[in-house]
Write an enzyme that holds these catalytic residues in place. Structure first.
Site, PDB file in Angstrom:
ATOM      1  N   GLY A 106      20.074   0.036  -5.713  1.00 27.75           N
ATOM      2  CA  GLY A 106      19.770   0.498  -6.991  1.00 27.75           C
ATOM      3  C   GLY A 106      20.303   2.029  -7.092  1.00 27.75           C
ATOM      4  O   GLY A 106      20.805   2.855  -8.005  1.00 27.75           O
ATOM      5  N   ASP A 154      15.799   4.195  -7.396  1.00 26.18           N
ATOM      6  CA  ASP A 154      16.273   4.029  -8.962  1.00 26.18           C
ATOM      7  C   ASP A 154      15.188   4.334  -9.812  1.00 26.18           C
ATOM      8  O   ASP A 154      15.204   4.752 -10.821  1.00 26.18           O
ATOM      9  CB  ASP A 154      17.169   3.037  -8.880  1.00 26.18           C
ATOM     10  CG  ASP A 154      16.708   1.514  -8.537  1.00 26.18           C
ATOM     11  OD1 ASP A 154      15.437   1.692  -8.149  1.00 26.18           O
ATOM     12  OD2 ASP A 154      17.442   0.516  -8.636  1.00 26.18           O
ATOM     13  N   ASP A 177       8.300   1.176 -10.962  1.00 27.04           N
ATOM     14  CA  ASP A 177       7.519   0.504 -12.227  1.00 27.04           C
ATOM     15  C   ASP A 177       6.163   0.578 -11.523  1.00 27.04           C
ATOM     16  O   ASP A 177       5.308   1.394 -11.853  1.00 27.04           O
ATOM     17  CB  ASP A 177       8.254  -0.794 -12.157  1.00 27.04           C
ATOM     18  CG  ASP A 177       7.587  -1.696 -13.446  1.00 27.04           C
ATOM     19  OD1 ASP A 177       6.819  -0.855 -14.131  1.00 27.04           O
ATOM     20  OD2 ASP A 177       7.960  -2.841 -13.728  1.00 27.04           O
ATOM     21  N   ASP A 218      20.140  -2.730 -12.221  1.00 28.56           N
ATOM     22  CA  ASP A 218      20.913  -3.968 -12.595  1.00 28.56           C
ATOM     23  C   ASP A 218      20.083  -4.938 -13.139  1.00 28.56           C
ATOM     24  O   ASP A 218      18.710  -4.791 -13.063  1.00 28.56           O
ATOM     25  CB  ASP A 218      21.508  -4.597 -11.229  1.00 28.56           C
ATOM     26  CG  ASP A 218      20.272  -5.094 -10.480  1.00 28.56           C
ATOM     27  OD1 ASP A 218      19.649  -4.248  -9.970  1.00 28.56           O
ATOM     28  OD2 ASP A 218      20.416  -6.359 -10.029  1.00 28.56           O
ATOM     29  N   ARG A 240      25.231  -2.236 -13.123  1.00 27.08           N
ATOM     30  CA  ARG A 240      25.041  -0.981 -12.061  1.00 27.08           C
ATOM     31  C   ARG A 240      26.294   0.055 -12.427  1.00 27.08           C
ATOM     32  O   ARG A 240      26.142   1.190 -12.313  1.00 27.08           O
ATOM     33  CB  ARG A 240      25.401  -1.528 -10.781  1.00 27.08           C
ATOM     34  CG  ARG A 240      24.088  -2.282 -10.126  1.00 27.08           C
ATOM     35  CD  ARG A 240      24.087  -2.359  -8.520  1.00 27.08           C
ATOM     36  NE  ARG A 240      23.318  -3.502  -8.062  1.00 27.08           N
ATOM     37  CZ  ARG A 240      22.185  -3.405  -7.974  1.00 27.08           C
ATOM     38  NH1 ARG A 240      21.290  -2.281  -8.360  1.00 27.08           N
ATOM     39  NH2 ARG A 240      21.490  -4.512  -7.347  1.00 27.08           N
TER      40      ARG A 240
HETATM   41  P1  IMP Z   1       8.000  -1.826  -8.502  1.00 25.75           P
HETATM   42  O1  IMP Z   1       7.456  -2.121  -7.029  1.00 25.75           O
HETATM   43  O2  IMP Z   1       7.233  -2.400  -9.603  1.00 25.75           O
HETATM   44  O3  IMP Z   1       7.877  -0.345  -8.708  1.00 25.75           O
HETATM   45  O4  IMP Z   1       9.415  -2.482  -8.614  1.00 25.75           O
HETATM   46  C1  IMP Z   1      10.436  -1.434  -8.484  1.00 25.75           C
HETATM   47  C2  IMP Z   1      11.909  -2.168  -8.287  1.00 25.75           C
HETATM   48  O5  IMP Z   1      11.803  -3.109  -9.286  1.00 25.75           O
HETATM   49  C3  IMP Z   1      12.904  -1.188  -8.601  1.00 25.75           C
HETATM   50  O6  IMP Z   1      13.327  -0.949  -7.425  1.00 25.75           O
HETATM   51  C4  IMP Z   1      13.973  -2.251  -9.113  1.00 25.75           C
HETATM   52  O7  IMP Z   1      14.687  -2.795  -8.261  1.00 25.75           O
HETATM   53  C5  IMP Z   1      12.888  -3.033  -9.904  1.00 25.75           C
HETATM   54  N1  IMP Z   1      12.993  -2.776 -11.481  1.00 25.75           N
HETATM   55  C6  IMP Z   1      11.852  -2.472 -12.055  1.00 25.75           C
HETATM   56  N2  IMP Z   1      11.950  -2.232 -13.325  1.00 25.75           N
HETATM   57  C7  IMP Z   1      13.315  -2.188 -13.586  1.00 25.75           C
HETATM   58  C8  IMP Z   1      14.165  -2.079 -14.622  1.00 25.75           C
HETATM   59  O8  IMP Z   1      13.722  -1.685 -15.963  1.00 25.75           O
HETATM   60  N3  IMP Z   1      15.383  -2.313 -14.461  1.00 25.75           N
HETATM   61  C9  IMP Z   1      16.010  -2.592 -13.371  1.00 25.75           C
HETATM   62  N4  IMP Z   1      15.169  -2.868 -12.134  1.00 25.75           N
HETATM   63  C10 IMP Z   1      13.923  -2.812 -12.346  1.00 25.75           C
HETATM   64 MG    MG Z   2      15.261  -1.401  -6.425  1.00 21.93          MG
END
Ligand code: IMP
Ligand code: MG
Length: 183
Positions: A52, A107, A110, A167, A173
């Site tokens: 990403g 990228d 969340d 993505d 992407r």
């Molecule tokens: P986290 O561990 O919840 O912070 O998730 C992070 C990963 O989830 C990112 O590196 C993305 O690959 C994926 N992700 C979370 N939200 C989105 C989104 O809105 N669009 C695309 N990928 C996302």
């Molecule tokens: Mg990611």
């Protein structure tokens, strides 16, 4: 493009190319200030998370003015034992990071769980410092456990976004700007 369809879902324009460009310049300016004393010997190491972060990394690095080196990594996550929970394995880190300043690039952040896990693993390799940079930071009022040092775009919007490297199941992407899932 007014609409983008990925796997049967509709996405609509959300963040323009102009806004992205401006926010990346702002993000790079903050980095340039923080690492302005870096030399070739002490050059910070960017650790960019594939897939990403590839687009953001390319644009961000070209706005930085201090010496740096770049390593791309992949994270593969699998279920560990019950006590370990989800384990993330770091693949491709091909340099010694001991004593170095590290800037992780992702990228989107969340929940922050991915980043916290990676940070923990890199800390075991005794770097001098670790900073976190992300293209998009989805800010939740509830979690304050992860420190994000550099975010190009901060949003309280919770919906799924694609484009500019991000993505939906592999698709999207290549979009030059960010699109959001249509409600
Ligand atoms: P986290 O561990 O919840 O912070 O998730 C992070 C990963 O989830 C990112 O590196 C993305 O690959 C994926 N992700 C979370 N939200 C989105 C989104 O809105 N669009 C695309 N990928 C996302
Ligand atoms: Mg990611």
């Amino acid at each position: 493009m007014e609409r983008f369809n990925a796997w049967g879902k509709n996405f609509v324009p959300h963040i323009s190319k102009e806004t992205i460009e401006r926010s990346i310049k702002g993000c790079a300016a903050a980095m340039n200030e923080r690492y302005r004393d870096a030399t070739d010997e002490t050059a910070p190491i960017f650790v960019s998370i594939l897939n990403g972060a590839f687009v953001f990394t390319a644009d961000l690095l070209r706005e930085t003015t201090f010496p740096s080196v770049l390593s791309f990594i992949k994270l593969s996550s699998y279920e560990g034992s019950a006590s370990l929970g989800k384990v993330t394995e770091v693949i491709g880190l091909n340099m010694d990071i001991a004593g170095r300043d590290i800037i992780i690039i992702d990228d989107i952040i969340d929940s922050g769980l991915t980043m916290m896990g990676l940070k923990r693993q890199l800390l075991e390799m005794n770097p001098k410092s670790i900073a976190v940079a992300t293209f998009i930071h989805k800010k939740h009022s509830c979690d304050k456990s992860l420190m994000v040092d550099f975010a190009a775009i901060e949003t309280t919007e919770d919906s799924f976004v694609i484009g500019y490297g991000l993505d939906y199941d592999g698709i999207g992407r290549n979009l030059p700007s960010v699109y959001i899932l249509e409600e």
